[in-house]
Design an enzyme around this catalytic site. Sequence first.
Site, PDB file in Angstrom:
ATOM      1  N   GLU A  89      97.286  91.731  32.484  1.00  0.00           N
ATOM      2  CA  GLU A  89      98.339  91.354  33.423  1.00  0.00           C
ATOM      3  C   GLU A  89      98.032  91.974  34.790  1.00  0.00           C
ATOM      4  O   GLU A  89      97.785  93.179  34.897  1.00  0.00           O
ATOM      5  CB  GLU A  89      99.720  91.820  32.957  1.00  0.00           C
ATOM      6  CG  GLU A  89     100.783  91.393  33.974  1.00  0.00           C
ATOM      7  CD  GLU A  89     102.216  91.678  33.531  1.00  0.00           C
ATOM      8  OE1 GLU A  89     102.409  92.303  32.477  1.00  0.00           O
ATOM      9  OE2 GLU A  89     103.127  91.270  34.281  1.00  0.00           O
ATOM     10  N   GLU A 114      98.584  97.757  37.980  1.00  0.00           N
ATOM     11  CA  GLU A 114      99.586  97.835  39.046  1.00  0.00           C
ATOM     12  C   GLU A 114      99.216  99.014  39.947  1.00  0.00           C
ATOM     13  O   GLU A 114      98.896 100.089  39.453  1.00  0.00           O
ATOM     14  CB  GLU A 114     100.986  98.006  38.433  1.00  0.00           C
ATOM     15  CG  GLU A 114     102.117  98.157  39.432  1.00  0.00           C
ATOM     16  CD  GLU A 114     102.180  97.041  40.482  1.00  0.00           C
ATOM     17  OE1 GLU A 114     102.439  95.888  40.127  1.00  0.00           O
ATOM     18  OE2 GLU A 114     101.944  97.351  41.662  1.00  0.00           O
ATOM     19  N   ASP A 141      93.397  98.641  41.646  1.00  0.00           N
ATOM     20  CA  ASP A 141      93.223  97.240  42.034  1.00  0.00           C
ATOM     21  C   ASP A 141      92.677  96.434  40.849  1.00  0.00           C
ATOM     22  O   ASP A 141      91.575  96.692  40.353  1.00  0.00           O
ATOM     23  CB  ASP A 141      92.233  97.196  43.216  1.00  0.00           C
ATOM     24  CG  ASP A 141      92.016  95.791  43.756  1.00  0.00           C
ATOM     25  OD1 ASP A 141      92.496  94.824  43.154  1.00  0.00           O
ATOM     26  OD2 ASP A 141      91.357  95.684  44.812  1.00  0.00           O
ATOM     27  N   ASP A 164     102.386  88.551  44.926  1.00  0.00           N
ATOM     28  CA  ASP A 164     102.849  88.609  46.317  1.00  0.00           C
ATOM     29  C   ASP A 164     102.518  87.290  47.013  1.00  0.00           C
ATOM     30  O   ASP A 164     101.361  86.881  47.032  1.00  0.00           O
ATOM     31  CB  ASP A 164     102.161  89.769  47.035  1.00  0.00           C
ATOM     32  CG  ASP A 164     102.504  91.098  46.381  1.00  0.00           C
ATOM     33  OD1 ASP A 164     103.698  91.399  46.230  1.00  0.00           O
ATOM     34  OD2 ASP A 164     101.571  91.830  45.990  1.00  0.00           O
ATOM     35  N   LYS A 168     103.243  84.529  55.462  1.00  0.00           N
ATOM     36  CA  LYS A 168     102.760  84.092  56.776  1.00  0.00           C
ATOM     37  C   LYS A 168     101.372  83.475  56.682  1.00  0.00           C
ATOM     38  O   LYS A 168     100.527  83.972  55.943  1.00  0.00           O
ATOM     39  CB  LYS A 168     102.726  85.283  57.739  1.00  0.00           C
ATOM     40  CG  LYS A 168     104.122  85.773  58.067  1.00  0.00           C
ATOM     41  CD  LYS A 168     104.103  86.830  59.125  1.00  0.00           C
ATOM     42  CE  LYS A 168     105.533  87.234  59.430  1.00  0.00           C
ATOM     43  NZ  LYS A 168     105.622  88.455  60.208  1.00  0.00           N
ATOM     44  N   ASP A 200     107.872  81.859  42.540  1.00  0.00           N
ATOM     45  CA  ASP A 200     109.115  81.243  43.017  1.00  0.00           C
ATOM     46  C   ASP A 200     108.946  80.807  44.476  1.00  0.00           C
ATOM     47  O   ASP A 200     109.935  80.542  45.148  1.00  0.00           O
ATOM     48  CB  ASP A 200     110.298  82.212  42.885  1.00  0.00           C
ATOM     49  CG  ASP A 200     110.082  83.497  43.651  1.00  0.00           C
ATOM     50  OD1 ASP A 200     108.977  83.704  44.200  1.00  0.00           O
ATOM     51  OD2 ASP A 200     111.020  84.316  43.705  1.00  0.00           O
ATOM     52  N   THR A 237     113.506  87.248  34.324  1.00  0.00           N
ATOM     53  CA  THR A 237     113.915  88.541  34.888  1.00  0.00           C
ATOM     54  C   THR A 237     115.245  88.385  35.623  1.00  0.00           C
ATOM     55  O   THR A 237     115.649  87.278  35.974  1.00  0.00           O
ATOM     56  CB  THR A 237     112.862  89.068  35.887  1.00  0.00           C
ATOM     57  OG1 THR A 237     112.782  88.150  36.970  1.00  0.00           O
ATOM     58  CG2 THR A 237     111.510  89.230  35.243  1.00  0.00           C
ATOM     59  N   LYS A 238     115.885  89.524  35.883  1.00  0.00           N
ATOM     60  CA  LYS A 238     117.165  89.526  36.590  1.00  0.00           C
ATOM     61  C   LYS A 238     117.008  88.859  37.959  1.00  0.00           C
ATOM     62  O   LYS A 238     117.797  88.022  38.369  1.00  0.00           O
ATOM     63  CB  LYS A 238     117.632  90.981  36.778  1.00  0.00           C
ATOM     64  CG  LYS A 238     119.066  91.207  36.340  1.00  0.00           C
ATOM     65  CD  LYS A 238     119.627  92.498  36.852  1.00  0.00           C
ATOM     66  CE  LYS A 238     119.089  93.701  36.117  1.00  0.00           C
ATOM     67  NZ  LYS A 238     119.600  94.973  36.582  1.00  0.00           N
ATOM     68  N   PHE A 239     115.909  89.232  38.623  1.00  0.00           N
ATOM     69  CA  PHE A 239     115.609  88.722  39.950  1.00  0.00           C
ATOM     70  C   PHE A 239     115.424  87.206  39.918  1.00  0.00           C
ATOM     71  O   PHE A 239     115.962  86.457  40.732  1.00  0.00           O
ATOM     72  CB  PHE A 239     114.353  89.460  40.442  1.00  0.00           C
ATOM     73  CG  PHE A 239     113.488  88.732  41.407  1.00  0.00           C
ATOM     74  CD1 PHE A 239     113.791  88.739  42.745  1.00  0.00           C
ATOM     75  CD2 PHE A 239     112.358  88.058  40.969  1.00  0.00           C
ATOM     76  CE1 PHE A 239     112.966  88.075  43.641  1.00  0.00           C
ATOM     77  CE2 PHE A 239     111.543  87.399  41.849  1.00  0.00           C
ATOM     78  CZ  PHE A 239     111.848  87.409  43.196  1.00  0.00           C
TER      79      PHE A 239
END
Length: 258
Positions: A89, A114, A141, A164, A168, A200, A237-239
């Site tokens: 992951e 992570e 990384d 992420d 931009k 998302d 997830t909650k988000f």
Amino acid sequence: MSLPTSTPSDPHGAGPQDDAAPGGAEGDNSPEGVAHRARIRSFVVRAGRMGTGQIKALAELGPRYVLPFEQRPLDTAQVFGRQAPVVLEIGFGMGGATAQIAQSLPDHDFIGCEVHEPGVGALLKLIGEQDIPNIRIFQHDAVEVLEHMIPEGSLAGVHIFFPDPWHKKRHNKRRLIQPPFVAKLVRHLAPGGYLHCATDWAPYAEQMLEVLGADPDLVNTAPGNGYAEKPTYRPLTKFENRGLKLGHGVWDLVFRRK
Ligand SMILES: C[S@@+](CC[C@H](N)C(=O)[O-])C[C@H]1O[C@@H](n2cnc3c(N)ncnc32)[C@H](O)[C@@H]1O
């Protein structure tokens, strides 16, 4: 609940500031250190407040569950003490999904990468509280972990959930899902192994579909070569739930190595 099997027909946050400066460990002037800093990276190491539980988990469980980054292949059978399918992951955030998935799939082993230390502490805390044996962590990384430590053709699956988005235009180059990195990921999958991405951010979803769809060694598991239904093993997830209630979209993509 199951992960995608190797049958080809089987269907199946909070990120960095877009204006943040590229990260990089200063002071390391070895050729590897210089090359590392020169490469465009998909993350920024942010200073984050650690909770006391996370600090305690890092101190007590870190030595057992956090693996050191080294420039040599990882022996997963030795690390986990068994032979089992291994899922990598990339960017587990606070690790909630990682912990749930690992618990629901005890026959698989999970390697989570992570760079955000509070996230590493948070996942360690969950591992300790829930006694989860089948997760190991790299606080490093993931691109380098993949390149140096994961043998080619070895992974049963790769999870990249809500990477992420680098909104931009001038930062789009920092997105993980780009043709050269995907080609590298695919080489590290076993034949029939899967790559599961979720996002998302609609423009990133489109980029993912285009890039994964163009890789000659991947097959889209979704009908009509589109987005996949959310596989049951990926928890909401909650988000994500909040976003869905606000009418935001979420797109899953599940591709398989030929
Ligand atoms: C937007 S967050 C999503 C976290 C989590 N997957 C979730 O769904 O809540 C993306 C995470 O990926 C991590 N990340 C980005 N690039 C990475 C890399 N190359 N190696 C390790 N972690 C990375 C970031 O530190 C960040 O925590």
